[in-house]
Design a protein around this motif. Structure first.
Motif, PDB file in Angstrom:
ATOM      1  N   ASN A 131      52.912  24.116   0.688  1.00 12.95           N
ATOM      2  CA  ASN A 131      54.264  24.582   0.386  1.00 12.95           C
ATOM      3  C   ASN A 131      54.731  24.111  -0.991  1.00 12.95           C
ATOM      4  O   ASN A 131      55.560  24.778  -1.628  1.00 12.95           O
ATOM      5  CB  ASN A 131      55.229  24.099   1.462  1.00 12.95           C
ATOM      6  N   MET A 132      54.232  22.970  -1.462  1.00 12.24           N
ATOM      7  CA  MET A 132      54.571  22.537  -2.816  1.00 12.24           C
ATOM      8  C   MET A 132      54.209  23.621  -3.826  1.00 12.24           C
ATOM      9  O   MET A 132      54.966  23.890  -4.772  1.00 12.24           O
ATOM     10  CB  MET A 132      53.832  21.241  -3.156  1.00 12.24           C
ATOM     11  N   ALA A 133      53.040  24.238  -3.640  1.00  8.59           N
ATOM     12  CA  ALA A 133      52.619  25.310  -4.543  1.00  8.59           C
ATOM     13  C   ALA A 133      53.503  26.537  -4.374  1.00  8.59           C
ATOM     14  O   ALA A 133      53.904  27.175  -5.354  1.00  8.59           O
ATOM     15  CB  ALA A 133      51.150  25.661  -4.284  1.00  8.59           C
ATOM     16  N   ALA A 134      53.814  26.880  -3.117  1.00  3.35           N
ATOM     17  CA  ALA A 134      54.647  28.051  -2.858  1.00  3.35           C
ATOM     18  C   ALA A 134      56.023  27.902  -3.488  1.00  3.35           C
ATOM     19  O   ALA A 134      56.609  28.882  -3.975  1.00  3.35           O
ATOM     20  CB  ALA A 134      54.770  28.279  -1.352  1.00  3.35           C
ATOM     21  N   GLU A 135      56.558  26.690  -3.500  1.00  2.00           N
ATOM     22  CA  GLU A 135      57.863  26.447  -4.118  1.00  2.00           C
ATOM     23  C   GLU A 135      57.833  26.674  -5.625  1.00  2.00           C
ATOM     24  O   GLU A 135      58.881  26.866  -6.243  1.00  2.00           O
ATOM     25  CB  GLU A 135      58.330  25.025  -3.809  1.00  2.00           C
ATOM     26  N   GLU A 136      56.637  26.680  -6.198  1.00  2.00           N
ATOM     27  CA  GLU A 136      56.473  26.954  -7.625  1.00  2.00           C
ATOM     28  C   GLU A 136      56.054  28.401  -7.877  1.00  2.00           C
ATOM     29  O   GLU A 136      55.614  28.751  -8.978  1.00  2.00           O
ATOM     30  CB  GLU A 136      55.426  26.001  -8.223  1.00  2.00           C
ATOM     31  N   GLY A 137      56.156  29.239  -6.845  1.00  2.07           N
ATOM     32  CA  GLY A 137      55.791  30.646  -6.980  1.00  2.07           C
ATOM     33  C   GLY A 137      54.310  30.917  -6.882  1.00  2.07           C
ATOM     34  O   GLY A 137      53.841  31.998  -7.256  1.00  2.07           O
ATOM     35  N   LEU A 138      53.544  29.955  -6.371  1.00  2.00           N
ATOM     36  CA  LEU A 138      52.095  30.066  -6.291  1.00  2.00           C
ATOM     37  C   LEU A 138      51.642  30.142  -4.839  1.00  2.00           C
ATOM     38  O   LEU A 138      52.394  29.842  -3.912  1.00  2.00           O
ATOM     39  CB  LEU A 138      51.440  28.852  -6.956  1.00  2.00           C
ATOM     40  N   ILE A 139      50.410  30.536  -4.642  1.00  4.85           N
ATOM     41  CA  ILE A 139      49.762  30.446  -3.332  1.00  4.85           C
ATOM     42  C   ILE A 139      49.163  29.052  -3.224  1.00  4.85           C
ATOM     43  O   ILE A 139      48.525  28.559  -4.161  1.00  4.85           O
ATOM     44  CB  ILE A 139      48.663  31.508  -3.176  1.00  4.85           C
ATOM     45  N   GLY A 140      49.368  28.394  -2.099  1.00  4.67           N
ATOM     46  CA  GLY A 140      48.855  27.040  -1.933  1.00  4.67           C
ATOM     47  C   GLY A 140      47.974  26.903  -0.713  1.00  4.67           C
ATOM     48  O   GLY A 140      48.209  27.548   0.314  1.00  4.67           O
ATOM     49  N   LEU A 141      46.940  26.085  -0.825  1.00  2.82           N
ATOM     50  CA  LEU A 141      46.085  25.737   0.301  1.00  2.82           C
ATOM     51  C   LEU A 141      45.814  24.242   0.260  1.00  2.82           C
ATOM     52  O   LEU A 141      45.704  23.649  -0.816  1.00  2.82           O
ATOM     53  CB  LEU A 141      44.743  26.482   0.266  1.00  2.82           C
ATOM     54  N   SER A 142      45.695  23.650   1.428  1.00  8.00           N
ATOM     55  CA  SER A 142      45.316  22.246   1.497  1.00  8.00           C
ATOM     56  C   SER A 142      44.582  21.995   2.802  1.00  8.00           C
ATOM     57  O   SER A 142      44.835  22.651   3.815  1.00  8.00           O
ATOM     58  CB  SER A 142      46.540  21.331   1.411  1.00  8.00           C
ATOM     59  N   SER A 143      43.654  21.052   2.759  1.00  3.38           N
ATOM     60  CA  SER A 143      42.917  20.670   3.960  1.00  3.38           C
ATOM     61  C   SER A 143      42.560  19.197   3.866  1.00  3.38           C
ATOM     62  O   SER A 143      42.591  18.606   2.788  1.00  3.38           O
ATOM     63  CB  SER A 143      41.656  21.523   4.149  1.00  3.38           C
ATOM     64  N   CYS A 144      42.223  18.623   5.020  1.00  2.90           N
ATOM     65  CA  CYS A 144      41.926  17.197   5.073  1.00  2.90           C
ATOM     66  C   CYS A 144      40.914  16.941   6.174  1.00  2.90           C
ATOM     67  O   CYS A 144      40.989  17.565   7.243  1.00  2.90           O
ATOM     68  CB  CYS A 144      43.207  16.424   5.354  1.00  2.90           C
ATOM     69  N   ASN A 145      39.969  16.047   5.922  1.00  6.83           N
ATOM     70  CA  ASN A 145      39.118  15.620   7.021  1.00  6.83           C
ATOM     71  C   ASN A 145      39.712  14.359   7.633  1.00  6.83           C
ATOM     72  O   ASN A 145      40.704  13.823   7.164  1.00  6.83           O
ATOM     73  CB  ASN A 145      37.658  15.458   6.605  1.00  6.83           C
ATOM     74  N   SER A 146      39.125  13.899   8.708  1.00  7.74           N
ATOM     75  CA  SER A 146      39.630  12.707   9.392  1.00  7.74           C
ATOM     76  C   SER A 146      38.467  12.052  10.117  1.00  7.74           C
ATOM     77  O   SER A 146      37.357  12.593  10.147  1.00  7.74           O
ATOM     78  CB  SER A 146      40.724  13.091  10.395  1.00  7.74           C
ATOM     79  N   ARG A 147      38.728  10.917  10.743  1.00  6.03           N
ATOM     80  CA  ARG A 147      37.655  10.295  11.520  1.00  6.03           C
ATOM     81  C   ARG A 147      37.224  11.232  12.644  1.00  6.03           C
ATOM     82  O   ARG A 147      37.963  12.130  13.059  1.00  6.03           O
ATOM     83  CB  ARG A 147      38.109   8.956  12.091  1.00  6.03           C
TER      84      ARG A 147
END
Length: 355
Positions: free
Chosen positions: A127-143
């Motif tokens: 959403n940080m990217a979307a707030e700047e008018g961009l498409i945003g993606l994020s992912s994270c691994n975990s234990r």
């Protein structure tokens, strides 16, 4: 019991707590804002509820208060960041800002981050990217938490994927674990003493565990050698699509741990201070494909067509945000006791924030 609390007061309390840990004013504000935002949109599993876990990690040194992220490899459109085991939220904000900067200059920015920490909801960064008018993606691994399809040992993490794109009247945000449910939601259900739906947790990759009374099996989720784990998105068999969640979880490993040369899920444990989760951050300027306004308008019309279908819930998170901003966020008694206990230990007068 779950009660409502003024979000601005709780945000100030969180700010004071993180200042008490030794974070700067700006850092404390960013963390407090993110945690409250998470509760405001109705994702209790990753908001204030997570503070006790972060407290444990700060106290045992898994999160290092004064460490800062560092770019270790960079091109015009990409970067690898070593987070040096700083707080996950701060690493995520730093990395997505870097991706956004590259996207504004070159159309796309991709950042992969290693040696980080639990960073909350992936959708916040998209959403940080979307707030700047961009498409945003994020992912994270975990234990390790997910039992791969047909496996009898947890190996893959919950490995969420988030996507956000500007639209009218509300930004479209998709954020989901690649397991049937995130670990945090199980923690919430246990605190509330609620039975879990079948197929959230599986044993031997086949047998569902669906009651909070199965404490032995649920406690075993903390043991990486256990034959108990979270079911992949799609359940425990290929007939229901288990392989889809498993495959998506592996793809997340590529964009987080493999490309950054960090730790894969099976290498991460809560007690080993030399390992940590990895994340990825992508920002894309729609204008590299055509007229940005026209693209967003077309997407907005598509979303409206979905809203107009019978029995569609609508913009659930936007509705939750409006309600909780006006009427307070929901915090269960156990979580409140955890947070006030942290404040008390740090010498913070918390009473004025939880009345």
């Amino acid at each position: 019991m779950v009660k409502r609390y003024n979000s601005k007061k709780i945000e100030q309390l969180i700010y004071n707590i993180y200042k008490g840990y030794g974070f700067t004013e700006e850092e404390s504000q960013e963390v407090a804002h993110m945690l409250i935002y998470t509760d405001l949109i109705g994702i209790e599993s990753h908001g204030v509820q997570r503070m006790i876990m972060y407290d444990d990690f700060i106290r045992n040194g898994k999160i290092r208060v004064h460490n800062r992220p560092e770019v270790v490899k960079e091109t015009d459109v990409s970067a690898v960041v070593d987070a040096h085991f700083g707080l996950g939220q701060l690493n995520g904000i730093y990395s997505m800002r870097l991706a956004i900067e590259k996207a504004k200059q070159h159309g796309i920015g991709i950042v992969t981050t290693r040696n980080s920490g639990h960073y909350g909801i992936a959708g916040y960064y998209a959403n940080m990217a979307a707030e700047e008018g961009l498409i945003g993606l994020s992912s994270c691994n975990s234990r390790s938490a997910m039992l791969p399809t047909h496996a009898i040992k947890a190996l893959v993490g919950t490995n969420p994927i988030a996507f956000a794109m500007p639209a009218n009247p509300n930004t479209f945000i998709f954020d989901a674990a690649t397991t049937t449910v995130p670990q945090g939601k199980i923690e919430v259900y246990r605190k509330l003493g609620k039975d879990m739906p079948a197929l959230w947790v599986a044993k031997d990759g086949e047998t569902p565990v669906n009651s909070h009374n199965d404490t032995k099996d649920l406690d075993a989720l903390r043991d990486l050698d256990s034959n108990v784990g979270l079911a992949p998105l799609g359940g425990v068999t290929e007939d229901t699509g288990s392989h889809k969640g498993f495959g998506l979880g592996v793809i997340v490993e590529v964009f987080t741990a493999i490309l950054s040369m960090g730790n894969t899920s099976n290498e991460i444990t809560p007690d080993d201070l030399s390992v940590g989760p990895c994340q990825s951050f992508v920002a894309i300027d729609p204008s590299i494909f055509g007229d940005k306004d026209a693209i967003i308008a077309k997407f907005s019309a598509y979303l409206q067509a979905i809203r107009d279908l019978p029995s569609v819930a609508g913009d659930k998170e936007a509705t939750a945000y409006q309600d909780r901003s006006a009427n307070g966020i929901e915090i269960d008694d156990k979580t409140l006791a955890e947070v006030t206990g942290i404040a008390k230990r740090l010498g913070i007068d918390y009473a004025q924030y939880v009345d």
